[in-house]
Design a protein around this motif. Sequence first.
Motif, mmCIF file in Angstrom:
data_model
loop_
_atom_site.group_PDB
_atom_site.id
_atom_site.type_symbol
_atom_site.label_atom_id
_atom_site.label_comp_id
_atom_site.label_asym_id
_atom_site.label_seq_id
_atom_site.Cartn_x
_atom_site.Cartn_y
_atom_site.Cartn_z
ATOM 1 N N ILE A 42 10.406 -45.552 1.137
ATOM 2 C CA ILE A 42 11.819 -45.870 0.904
ATOM 3 C C ILE A 42 12.034 -46.428 -0.513
ATOM 4 N N ASN A 43 11.033 -47.124 -1.053
ATOM 5 C CA ASN A 43 11.140 -47.562 -2.446
ATOM 6 C C ASN A 43 11.135 -46.357 -3.380
ATOM 7 N N GLY A 44 10.329 -45.357 -3.057
ATOM 8 C CA GLY A 44 10.293 -44.137 -3.858
ATOM 9 C C GLY A 44 11.607 -43.381 -3.810
ATOM 10 N N LEU A 45 12.251 -43.367 -2.644
ATOM 11 C CA LEU A 45 13.559 -42.719 -2.533
ATOM 12 C C LEU A 45 14.582 -43.426 -3.405
ATOM 13 N N THR A 46 14.505 -44.746 -3.457
ATOM 14 C CA THR A 46 15.415 -45.504 -4.310
ATOM 15 C C THR A 46 15.207 -45.139 -5.771
ATOM 16 N N ILE A 47 13.942 -45.064 -6.180
ATOM 17 C CA ILE A 47 13.627 -44.678 -7.562
ATOM 18 C C ILE A 47 14.139 -43.269 -7.859
ATOM 19 N N ALA A 48 14.064 -42.389 -6.855
ATOM 20 C CA ALA A 48 14.512 -41.002 -7.032
ATOM 21 C C ALA A 48 16.029 -40.866 -6.959
ATOM 22 N N GLY A 49 16.728 -41.964 -6.694
ATOM 23 C CA GLY A 49 18.186 -41.914 -6.623
ATOM 24 C C GLY A 49 18.713 -41.279 -5.356
ATOM 25 N N ILE A 50 17.938 -41.370 -4.283
ATOM 26 C CA ILE A 50 18.345 -40.778 -3.011
ATOM 27 C C ILE A 50 18.770 -41.890 -2.054
ATOM 28 N N ASP A 51 20.041 -41.882 -1.680
ATOM 29 C CA ASP A 51 20.534 -42.864 -0.720
ATOM 30 C C ASP A 51 19.977 -42.550 0.663
ATOM 31 N N TYR A 52 19.637 -43.576 1.401
ATOM 32 C CA TYR A 52 19.056 -43.373 2.729
ATOM 33 C C TYR A 52 19.525 -44.467 3.682
ATOM 34 N N GLU A 53 19.328 -44.211 4.949
ATOM 35 C CA GLU A 53 19.626 -45.177 5.995
ATOM 36 C C GLU A 53 18.472 -45.184 6.982
ATOM 37 N N VAL A 54 17.856 -46.348 7.170
ATOM 38 C CA VAL A 54 16.779 -46.464 8.153
ATOM 39 C C VAL A 54 17.406 -46.443 9.539
ATOM 40 N N ASP A 55 16.935 -45.536 10.388
ATOM 41 C CA ASP A 55 17.527 -45.340 11.715
ATOM 42 C C ASP A 55 16.423 -45.347 12.769
ATOM 43 N N PHE A 56 16.400 -46.403 13.567
ATOM 44 C CA PHE A 56 15.349 -46.520 14.579
ATOM 45 C C PHE A 56 15.466 -45.446 15.658
ATOM 46 N N ARG A 57 16.621 -44.804 15.763
ATOM 47 C CA ARG A 57 16.815 -43.759 16.776
ATOM 48 C C ARG A 57 16.228 -42.417 16.368
ATOM 49 N N LEU A 58 15.857 -42.281 15.110
ATOM 50 C CA LEU A 58 15.387 -40.994 14.612
ATOM 51 C C LEU A 58 13.937 -40.772 15.041
ATOM 52 N N VAL A 59 13.756 -39.959 16.074
ATOM 53 C CA VAL A 59 12.406 -39.687 16.589
ATOM 54 C C VAL A 59 12.047 -38.208 16.504
ATOM 55 N N ARG A 60 13.028 -37.340 16.246
ATOM 56 C CA ARG A 60 12.824 -35.900 16.145
ATOM 57 C C ARG A 60 12.310 -35.324 17.462
ATOM 58 N N GLY A 61 12.245 -34.019 17.562
ATOM 59 C CA GLY A 61 11.942 -33.391 18.849
ATOM 60 C C GLY A 61 10.562 -32.775 18.968
ATOM 61 N N PHE A 62 9.618 -33.245 18.130
ATOM 62 C CA PHE A 62 8.281 -32.653 18.135
ATOM 63 C C PHE A 62 7.239 -33.749 18.307
ATOM 64 N N ASP A 63 6.226 -33.475 19.116
ATOM 65 C CA ASP A 63 5.178 -34.465 19.355
ATOM 66 C C ASP A 63 4.256 -34.655 18.157
ATOM 67 N N TYR A 64 4.234 -33.701 17.232
ATOM 68 C CA TYR A 64 3.231 -33.762 16.174
ATOM 69 C C TYR A 64 3.568 -34.741 15.050
ATOM 70 N N TYR A 65 4.763 -35.332 15.034
ATOM 71 C CA TYR A 65 5.124 -36.191 13.913
ATOM 72 C C TYR A 65 4.339 -37.491 13.901
ATOM 73 N N THR A 66 3.971 -37.924 12.684
ATOM 74 C CA THR A 66 3.331 -39.213 12.440
ATOM 75 C C THR A 66 4.011 -39.847 11.233
ATOM 76 N N ASP A 67 4.091 -41.165 11.238
ATOM 77 C CA ASP A 67 4.695 -41.896 10.118
ATOM 78 C C ASP A 67 6.096 -41.355 9.790
ATOM 79 N N THR A 68 6.310 -40.839 8.575
ATOM 80 C CA THR A 68 7.650 -40.520 8.089
ATOM 81 C C THR A 68 8.340 -39.425 8.905
#
Length: 416
Positions: free
Chosen positions: A239-265
């Motif tokens: 998220i610090n890198g996104l700030t440096i890149a000028g990309i606005d973001y919102e941390v969302d605890f609900r974001l889990v996506r629909g695939f079992d293979y995800y790790t970390d980001t």
Amino acid sequence: MKFQKPKGTKDILPPEIHKWHFVEKVIRDTMDLYNFSEIRTPMFENTTLFKRGVGTETDIVGKEMYTFEDKSGNSITLKPEMTAPVARAFVEHNLASQAPIHKFFYITSMFRYEKPQEGRYREHTQFGAEVLGTNDVYSDIEIISLVKHIYNQVGVHNFKVKINSLGMPDDRRKYIELLINYLNNHQEHLSNDSKRRLVINPLRILDSKDPNDIEITEHAPKILEHLDIASIVRFEKVINGLTIAGIDYEVDFRLVRGFDYYTDTTFEFISEDLGSQNAIGGGGRYDKLVETIGGKPIPGIGFGSGIERMIMVADRNNFIFPSGKSVDVYFITLNEEAKLVAFKEILNLRKSGIKCEYDSLGRSFKAQMREANKMNSRFVYIIGDEEITKQKGLLKKMSDGSQTEISFNNIIENIK
């Protein structure tokens, strides 16, 4: 019997195809800029690839796949997503031995048996990218930057980047136990769909759109509070890198996506122009996927985005797509002999890259002029009896109406 396209599919007709050509060119040019190479995999795979890679308890595998048995008795599935096929190709062709890092992109059709809605089809066109071979934090930032770069070039600006971390599998298993214990205390108030998911895939309850589910999960344990130190530090760097890149973001605890293979980001691009189905695209890290499908432990990250939804958002933002190349010369012929002369000249001009058209319906002069205007032709070249005798046609520039007698063999020199 009048045939119609299958439910949940879309015909892309000539008046709209220039939008797709433009978007696809932007995708290819930008992927090249970021040093991604195109990969193409079969339209169908063995069903076990998705069951093992995506997860048997996911909605995609459990409810949405187009699966059939071929004549040899093999279970085959039209691909509902592209990360598992890319990983399969990576393992099958032993690409890890050829280079330490591979950067792939794709543009392909996907198939999911979903309820058709605006912007959601049972066959849709998806583009995406996958980076295999590194777990470097900056590869996460690069992927998100790549998506934003492409969106901006096709008139998609009013979006929000939502981001979360799911940690590594051990952390996630411990968190899921906490989540289940919490939800069991509220089970009677959950929606029927979430009651089903509580047994098979409790994480997906977090992104339920049901108002009661949302209220209940608002006070549920948050996964970011239950990650190990390595995943927390990694997420902070992202998220610090996104700030440096000028990309606005919102941390969302609900974001889990629909695939079992995800790790970390994990991340999604959200647009309010799409209503309730508001995700334009998304992705995340999958450091265990390659190992899960039989390869060596290889980290990876990727994303996928629907082109139909991109174009829908661009249209609603009044983005003007460049039109395709107009006709250079429309040949107006006044008799059959003139048509023969015109056809010979058209063949020569096309060999030189000159876009030509002619009337094949024997229409009147006025009707042919209307057709030339409709095609936005730069010039018309008129051939009749007199022109055949002189071996010169009348070249008319449509932008200002000026016209000149030009011999048949000098057309190219006068239209460039």
